[in-house]
Every structure is written in C-alpha cells, then in structure tokens.
Design a protein around this motif. Structure first.
Motif, PDB file in Angstrom:
ATOM      1  N   LEU A  74       0.853  -1.189   0.000  1.00  0.00           N
ATOM      2  CA  LEU A  74       0.000   0.000   0.000  1.00  0.00           C
ATOM      3  C   LEU A  74       0.889   1.239   0.000  1.00  0.00           C
ATOM      4  N   ILE A  75       0.587   2.185  -0.883  1.00  0.00           N
ATOM      5  CA  ILE A  75       1.443   3.365  -1.051  1.00  0.00           C
ATOM      6  C   ILE A  75       1.133   4.416   0.002  1.00  0.00           C
ATOM      7  N   ASP A  76       2.189   4.900   0.653  1.00  0.00           N
ATOM      8  CA  ASP A  76       2.081   6.052   1.544  1.00  0.00           C
ATOM      9  C   ASP A  76       3.242   6.990   1.232  1.00  0.00           C
ATOM     10  N   SER A  77       3.416   8.028   2.029  1.00  0.00           N
ATOM     11  CA  SER A  77       4.452   9.015   1.747  1.00  0.00           C
ATOM     12  C   SER A  77       5.849   8.404   1.800  1.00  0.00           C
ATOM     13  N   GLN A  78       6.044   7.440   2.690  1.00  0.00           N
ATOM     14  CA  GLN A  78       7.351   6.793   2.811  1.00  0.00           C
ATOM     15  C   GLN A  78       7.664   5.963   1.569  1.00  0.00           C
ATOM     16  N   VAL A  79       6.663   5.276   1.053  1.00  0.00           N
ATOM     17  CA  VAL A  79       6.846   4.478  -0.158  1.00  0.00           C
ATOM     18  C   VAL A  79       7.191   5.383  -1.335  1.00  0.00           C
ATOM     19  N   LYS A  80       6.489   6.490  -1.438  1.00  0.00           N
ATOM     20  CA  LYS A  80       6.762   7.432  -2.532  1.00  0.00           C
ATOM     21  C   LYS A  80       8.174   8.003  -2.438  1.00  0.00           C
ATOM     22  N   GLN A  81       8.613   8.285  -1.228  1.00  0.00           N
ATOM     23  CA  GLN A  81       9.966   8.809  -1.052  1.00  0.00           C
ATOM     24  C   GLN A  81      11.003   7.768  -1.464  1.00  0.00           C
ATOM     25  N   GLN A  82      10.743   6.509  -1.144  1.00  0.00           N
ATOM     26  CA  GLN A  82      11.679   5.451  -1.520  1.00  0.00           C
ATOM     27  C   GLN A  82      11.722   5.278  -3.034  1.00  0.00           C
ATOM     28  N   ILE A  83      10.571   5.364  -3.682  1.00  0.00           N
ATOM     29  CA  ILE A  83      10.528   5.286  -5.147  1.00  0.00           C
ATOM     30  C   ILE A  83      11.331   6.435  -5.746  1.00  0.00           C
ATOM     31  N   ARG A  84      11.204   7.609  -5.131  1.00  0.00           N
ATOM     32  CA  ARG A  84      11.950   8.788  -5.597  1.00  0.00           C
ATOM     33  C   ARG A  84      13.460   8.580  -5.443  1.00  0.00           C
ATOM     34  N   GLU A  85      13.860   7.920  -4.382  1.00  0.00           N
ATOM     35  CA  GLU A  85      15.282   7.687  -4.148  1.00  0.00           C
ATOM     36  C   GLU A  85      15.888   6.743  -5.179  1.00  0.00           C
ATOM     37  N   TYR A  86      15.052   5.986  -5.862  1.00  0.00           N
ATOM     38  CA  TYR A  86      15.552   5.077  -6.896  1.00  0.00           C
ATOM     39  C   TYR A  86      15.485   5.694  -8.297  1.00  0.00           C
ATOM     40  N   PHE A  87      15.194   6.997  -8.377  1.00  0.00           N
ATOM     41  CA  PHE A  87      15.152   7.671  -9.677  1.00  0.00           C
ATOM     42  C   PHE A  87      16.439   7.454 -10.468  1.00  0.00           C
ATOM     43  N   SER A  88      17.569   7.574  -9.802  1.00  0.00           N
ATOM     44  CA  SER A  88      18.848   7.481 -10.509  1.00  0.00           C
ATOM     45  C   SER A  88      19.100   6.088 -11.061  1.00  0.00           C
ATOM     46  N   LEU A  89      18.442   5.079 -10.489  1.00  0.00           N
ATOM     47  CA  LEU A  89      18.634   3.708 -10.955  1.00  0.00           C
ATOM     48  C   LEU A  89      17.684   3.346 -12.094  1.00  0.00           C
ATOM     49  N   ALA A  90      16.571   4.035 -12.178  1.00  0.00           N
ATOM     50  CA  ALA A  90      15.613   3.795 -13.269  1.00  0.00           C
ATOM     51  C   ALA A  90      15.077   5.144 -13.752  1.00  0.00           C
ATOM     52  N   PRO A  91      15.950   5.957 -14.366  1.00  0.00           N
ATOM     53  CA  PRO A  91      15.577   7.336 -14.703  1.00  0.00           C
ATOM     54  C   PRO A  91      14.487   7.457 -15.763  1.00  0.00           C
ATOM     55  N   LEU A  92      14.301   6.428 -16.586  1.00  0.00           N
ATOM     56  CA  LEU A  92      13.248   6.483 -17.595  1.00  0.00           C
ATOM     57  C   LEU A  92      11.902   6.008 -17.055  1.00  0.00           C
ATOM     58  N   HIS A  93      11.909   5.370 -15.879  1.00  0.00           N
ATOM     59  CA  HIS A  93      10.695   4.715 -15.413  1.00  0.00           C
ATOM     60  C   HIS A  93      10.189   5.184 -14.061  1.00  0.00           C
ATOM     61  N   ASN A  94      11.038   5.119 -13.033  1.00  0.00           N
ATOM     62  CA  ASN A  94      10.547   5.484 -11.710  1.00  0.00           C
ATOM     63  C   ASN A  94       9.945   6.889 -11.638  1.00  0.00           C
ATOM     64  N   PRO A  95      10.532   7.893 -12.326  1.00  0.00           N
ATOM     65  CA  PRO A  95       9.873   9.206 -12.333  1.00  0.00           C
ATOM     66  C   PRO A  95       8.481   9.146 -12.952  1.00  0.00           C
ATOM     67  N   ALA A  96       8.335   8.406 -14.057  1.00  0.00           N
ATOM     68  CA  ALA A  96       7.020   8.253 -14.692  1.00  0.00           C
ATOM     69  C   ALA A  96       6.077   7.473 -13.784  1.00  0.00           C
ATOM     70  N   ASN A  97       6.595   6.431 -13.119  1.00  0.00           N
ATOM     71  CA  ASN A  97       5.774   5.658 -12.188  1.00  0.00           C
ATOM     72  C   ASN A  97       5.257   6.531 -11.049  1.00  0.00           C
ATOM     73  N   LEU A  98       6.145   7.337 -10.478  1.00  0.00           N
ATOM     74  CA  LEU A  98       5.742   8.212  -9.369  1.00  0.00           C
ATOM     75  C   LEU A  98       4.761   9.273  -9.834  1.00  0.00           C
ATOM     76  N   LYS A  99       4.976   9.806 -11.010  1.00  0.00           N
ATOM     77  CA  LYS A  99       4.037  10.790 -11.563  1.00  0.00           C
ATOM     78  C   LYS A  99       2.646  10.162 -11.708  1.00  0.00           C
ATOM     79  N   GLY A 100       2.607   8.919 -12.185  1.00  0.00           N
ATOM     80  CA  GLY A 100       1.331   8.217 -12.297  1.00  0.00           C
ATOM     81  C   GLY A 100       0.645   8.074 -10.958  1.00  0.00           C
ATOM     82  N   ILE A 101       1.425   7.774  -9.927  1.00  0.00           N
ATOM     83  CA  ILE A 101       0.880   7.638  -8.573  1.00  0.00           C
ATOM     84  C   ILE A 101       0.331   8.972  -8.083  1.00  0.00           C
ATOM     85  N   GLU A 102       1.101  10.038  -8.247  1.00  0.00           N
ATOM     86  CA  GLU A 102       0.694  11.356  -7.754  1.00  0.00           C
ATOM     87  C   GLU A 102      -0.557  11.868  -8.467  1.00  0.00           C
TER      88      GLU A 102
END
Length: 395
Positions: free
Chosen positions: A104-132
């Motif tokens: 289940l997504i909460d603020s902590q999960v979103k922050q962790q997804i954001r921290e992995y931006f550098s590892l998946a720069p084409l995807h995690n930002p798009a994934n987080l945007k979809g969530i937001e």
C-alpha cells in the motif's frame, strides 16, 4: 466485486485496464503511446466502443487525465464517478532492496521510489508521476504498488552479486535486481501451463521499448539480463544494453562528457535510436525492408545480442524447454523472432516460418515439428497480474 484501475507507466507509454475483480472482467482498456512526441495516440476500448485519436500528450499526467475523462464519459464511459474505483494498482520498475512484495502506497513508499530515480531514470519518475496524478484523480481509492524487481528476488547470490569489493554489495546493496518482473512472471505461468510440467527450464524474452531476458527454472527467476538499473543487457529502443565500462571512462576523461551526459547518452540516445535515428522498431523494420543498411545492421545486432543470452541461459540451466517471446516487439515482430531463432540447430531450436508470420492476440506455438524446444508467443498481461496482486492485498 471491486473495480481496480491498473496503471502501467512506461518510459514512452501509459497502458491501463479497468478490471472487475475477482471475475477478471475487463471493463475498459487502452493506452497512450509515443508520449512526448508530436504523433502521440490515445487508444480506448470499452465494450463495443473503440476509439483511437491523436492526443497532445506532453507527459504522463496529461495522458492519465485523458484516460480518466474517457472512463467517466457519459457516452462511452464505464463508471459514473471516481468512487467506483476501489483501488489503483501501479507498476513500479525499481523497488531495490526496500520492497520485495506488493504494498500500500504512503508518503514513505513514494519517497523510496523517488530515491531510486537514478537507478531507473526512464521509469521510476514516470511511475511516481502516475501515482501522484492518480492520488489527485482518485483520492478515495487505495493506491497499490507492484514492483518489477520483486519477481527476481529468487536470483541466487552467485548470479546477483558483481565482482567488485564485497562491502559495495553488503553495505551499499549494489547488485543485480532485475526488471519487467510482472511480465516475466505472468508469461511464465502461462508457459508452464502449456508445457504441462512444473519442473521446466524457460527463457522469457520481453521485447519492447525496454527489453530483458530471464532464465526461469521451475517457475523461479534464476538470472536476468538487466541488472542494478534497467540499462544493460539487450539493445533497447534508446538504451545501449551491454557496453564495455571503459567506454564510460573514455567519454568522461577523453571526450569531456559529464557523468549526467553519459547517463543521458546511454539511457536516451543509444540503442536502436542511436544506431538508426529511430526508436520505434516498426519504423526500423520498414526502413530496413526498403534497403537502409544501417537499419538492417541494427536489426542484426539486436537479434545477435538476444542469441548470446539464449546461449548463456541454456548453459546456466543446463538446458531449455521453451523460449517465450512477449511484449510489443516480441509479440508482433515476426522479423525479430525469425532472426533470433534461425541457425540455432545446436540447441534444438527450429522455427516454423509460416506459423511465425501469423498475427494473433492469442498465445501460440511457432516452433517447427522437429524442434526440440518449444517457441511460444505469449501476449503479456502485466495489468492482470497487477490486478490479481492488488486485489489479494486489499481483500
């Protein structure tokens, strides 16, 4: 019955399905493709209503809002209000060591997804945007994250650890994580059903704008072509795949690139795009058929890389029962499938060229009668896999 909206935000596309669970009835489905380009298209299907229209989709937020408008449309929609969506299931590419299961997504999960931006720069930002965006559009729905990396937690340490100092693995968690796990898991279950044997050796070949291969033994991921981040392995739409690390140092030390410029080069300007000027394989195949030598070479390079991984994974598993082609290119490109499966007699891989040419949205076998290895084309359904995991979590 619960309505679950599945959002699969790719690097240049946004696929969705509205699925009623547990019946698995698809109420609506579609996608926005070529996001960020002038010729972006929205495809929407609900019952007998089918729509394909051009869309000014500069980003994923615009795309998701357009999809939502269609879902609630008085003419072609399938829901009256947002409250009819019980949950929104999101595909998230990189969960690192933080997430090994659906959550289940909460603020902590979103922050962790954001921290992995550098590892998946084409995807995690798009994934987080979809969530937001989904949180704004569906404030009363539970937001659930399903991670691509979770399927690959079964990969043994001998395959997951890199030959660099141990502390980088133990303290900094630098290792092979693997991706496209939702897709590989879904098609593997289908392949095992078709093989009718649990003790199986399967090589799953996911070919889209992003590409990866997985060695799967007895239903579990044993090795995978993508690693710490989704840029190595096979040649992809804009990503380089495997490259000698020395090239990176040369670009920085001798040619004056910054590390960010190298990252952009390998993620966004390489692969089939770097070789041909096209990132869409349909364009490349068309140009190759018209005699474009560079496009022909790019196709040969693409198929050759896949063949190398088939050989490696057959060795790792001491055999192979089936190849599975899936995702946009794997399901639709008879050209790539033929190039990959040609001259593979040593492995007992022989393709039936007539069966290979048949277009179908159903799972099918395309091997020759005397092929020792099954060759499956199995349409992936990451959305259904995500829906099943989401429903299980909220029930």
């Amino acid at each position: 019955m619960k309505n679950i909206l599945i959002i699969n935000s790719g690097s240049s596309s946004l696929k969705f399905q509205l699925i009623q669970m547990p019946s698995e009835a698809v109420l609506a489905s579609g996608m926005v493709e070529r996001i960020g380009l002038d010729n972006a298209m929205l495809h929407f299907k609900a019952g007998n209503n089918k729509i394909s229209e051009q869309l000014e989709a500069k980003d994923h937020a615009v795309s998701l809002k357009a999809i939502t408008d269609h879902l609630m449309s008085s003419e072609k929609g399938v829901i009256k209000n947002r409250e009819e969506i019980a949950a929104v299931g999101h595909r998230v590419v990189h969960g690192g060591n933080a997430f090994s299961k659906t959550i289940l997504i909460d603020s902590q999960v979103k922050q962790q997804i954001r921290e992995y931006f550098s590892l998946a720069p084409l995807h995690n930002p798009a994934n987080l945007k979809g969530i937001e965006v989904a949180e704004e559009l569906f404030p009363d729905s539970r937001q659930i994250a399903v991670f691509d990396t979770s399927f690959h937690t079964s990969i043994p340490r001998k395959a997951a650890q890199y030959a660099i100092p141990n502390e980088l693995y133990e303290e900094n968690h630098i290792q092979l994580y693997g991706f496209h796990g939702t897709s590989h898991k879904y098609v593997t279950k289908k392949a095992i059903d078709q093989l009718q044997k649990e003790n199986s050796k399967i090589i799953s070949i996911h070919l889209g704008n992003g590409c990866s291969m997985t060695a799967i033994k007895d239903g579990k991921s044993l090795d995978h072509s993508l690693g710490f981040a989704p840029v190595n392995g096979l040649i992809m739409g804009t990503r380089s795949g495997d490259i000698d690390q020395s090239v990176i140092f040369y670009l920085i030390d001798e040619l004056g690139y910054t590390s960010q410029e190298v990252s952009d080069l390998l993620h966004k300007k390489s692969g089939m795009y770097g070789l041909t000027g096209y990132s869409d394989l349909r364009d490349i195949e068309e140009q190759a058929e018209n005699g474009d030598k560079q496009c022909q070479l790019a196709l040969e390079m693409n198929a050759y890389r896949i063949k190398k991984y088939i050989g490696a994974y057959a060795a790792a598993m001491n055999g192979v029962d089936a190849l599975v082609f899936t995702a946009g290119i794997g399901e639709n490109s008879d050209v790539i499938r033929k190039m990959v499966c040609s001259d593979m007699d040593f492995f007992g891989i022989k393709i039936n060229e007539e069966k290979n040419k048949i277009r179908s949205k159903k799972s099918r076998e395309i091997q020759a009668e005397d092929s020792k290895v099954k060759i499956f084309v199995i349409p992936t359904n990451e959305e259904l896999e995500i829906a099943q995991q989401t429903f299980e979590l909220i029930s």
